[in-house]
Design an enzyme around this catalytic site. Structure first.
Site, PDB file in Angstrom:
ATOM      1  N   HIS A   5       0.835  -1.202   0.000  1.00 33.45           N
ATOM      2  CA  HIS A   5       0.000   0.000   0.000  1.00 33.45           C
ATOM      3  C   HIS A   5       0.873   1.256   0.000  1.00 33.45           C
ATOM      4  CE1 HIS A   5      -3.504  -2.477   0.684  1.00 33.45           C
ATOM      5  NE2 HIS A   5      -4.287  -1.416   0.850  1.00 33.45           N
ATOM      6  N   HIS A  57       1.294  -3.705   8.988  1.00 35.88           N
ATOM      7  CA  HIS A  57       2.730  -3.565   8.747  1.00 35.88           C
ATOM      8  C   HIS A  57       3.445  -2.963   9.942  1.00 35.88           C
ATOM      9  CE1 HIS A  57       2.761  -4.616   4.485  1.00 35.88           C
ATOM     10  NE2 HIS A  57       1.655  -3.911   4.349  1.00 35.88           N
TER      11      HIS A  57
END
Length: 338
Positions: A180, A234
């Site tokens: 992303h 993440h």
């Protein structure tokens, strides 16, 4: 638009490419580029389907014990809109408000796709080979009851997991680096470079408002990246590296089709790469009108002009081509698109 004319006005000189022929030459020259970025994008989906490497992990590691977020703040479809659709829509609008060039439209879309495809494939390649656990791995894994770290090193493998959704578990080992983050900076970063060029932000005159406009897309990319840590998808290292890679690749892709942002001609795309071959005919055509526009980083072999000089930056000098009576000068980056 291009006719024949002799050196003395009465004979017949070299014939220049017609507009349809010019379009065909441009298509043949740039079709492989479009095909390649599509193929590279297909490689991304292929890499996403493979198993990849899964690292060992510790059940007592706090950094991978976070909750699994069912509803992401920026789901995949929204990432596609922000990184691809939004820049692809805004750049033609900016084009229409500034230089109004079909060639710039072509270069902006091709550059955007190059940035995204390179970033996507590189990101996915690293993800499947590194196999780093996400912060929510243990929640995805659902270890067997009574599972403990093995001795003497205190690590276990995915064999202790009871998760039946293999795609969910497989995705749990793809933390590094953040896709992303890299893709948002690849798409919105390209838009930011494009804006900076069109607004001539670095013309050494200082523009506060223009600077804010140019940096706005990067702010959006930054928020997308931060959301990945908020959703526990993440670690911060993944986001930092992914963002850096995406921004660097967008910078690389942008400068395949546009000059330096510090250039006085940063608002113009590079000229078509088939341009020099046609200029070579110019030496045999003394009766002519100017061919206006364009920006090259190479020197055509013509009389009366040296093109772009790396030591002395400048635009393509006025170049002349034969024409029929009544025809108008054609901007270089518009040839073949009228």
């Amino acid at each position: 638009m291009f006719g024949r004319q002799s050196a003395n006005g009465g004979g017949r000189g070299p014939q220049f490419p017609s507009i349809p022929r010019r379009r065909m030459e441009l298509t043949r020259s740039y079709a492989p580029d479009w095909i390649l970025v599509i193929v590279i994008t297909g490689c991304f989906y292929f890499l996403d389907s493979i198993h990849g490497y899964w690292r060992e992990f510790s059940l007592t590691e706090p950094s991978i014990q976070h909750t699994f977020t069912e509803k992401e703040r920026v789901p995949n479809w929204m990432l596609g809109v922000l990184a691809l659709v939004l820049p692809a829509v805004l750049m033609p609008v900016i084009n229409a408000m500034t230089i109004r060039s079909w060639w710039d439209w072509h270069n902006s879309w091709l550059g955007l796709l190059l940035s995204l495809s390179l970033t996507a494939v590189l990101t996915q390649t690293v993800k499947v080979t590194v196999g780093r656990p996400r912060p929510d791995l243990i929640a995805r894994c659902q270890p067997k009851q009574g599972s403990q770290d093995t001795s003497p090193y205190g690590l276990v493998t995915a064999s202790i997991c009871t998760q039946t959704d293999m795609s969910k578990l497989k995705d749990g080992f793809r933390s590094f680096w953040s896709g992303h983050s890299s893709l948002s900076f690849a798409g919105l970063g390209f838009l930011s470079w494009y804006l900076a060029g069109k607004l001539r932000v670095f013309d050494r005159k200082g523009h506060t408002f223009k600077s804010f406009l140019a940096i706005a897309p990067l702010t959006g990319a930054m928020l997308v990246a931060i959301s990945r840590t908020m959703d526990y998808r993440h670690h911060w290292h993944d986001v930092l590296v992914g963002s850096t890679v995406g921004l660097l690749l967008s910078f690389f892709a942008y400068h395949q089709y546009y000059p330096s942002l510090a250039s006085s001609y940063s608002h113009s795309p590079f000229s078509p790469r088939i341009y020099p071959d046609e200029l070579r005919i110019h030496r045999h055509a003394p009766s002519s009108v100017p061919l206006i526009g364009g920006y090259m980083d190479h020197t055509p072999d013509v009389e009366g002009g040296s093109g772009y000089d790396h030591e002395r930056e400048g635009p393509v000098p006025p170049v002349t081509v034969p024409r029929d009576a009544g025809s108008e000068p054609v901007p270089l980056h518009h040839i073949g698109q009228q």
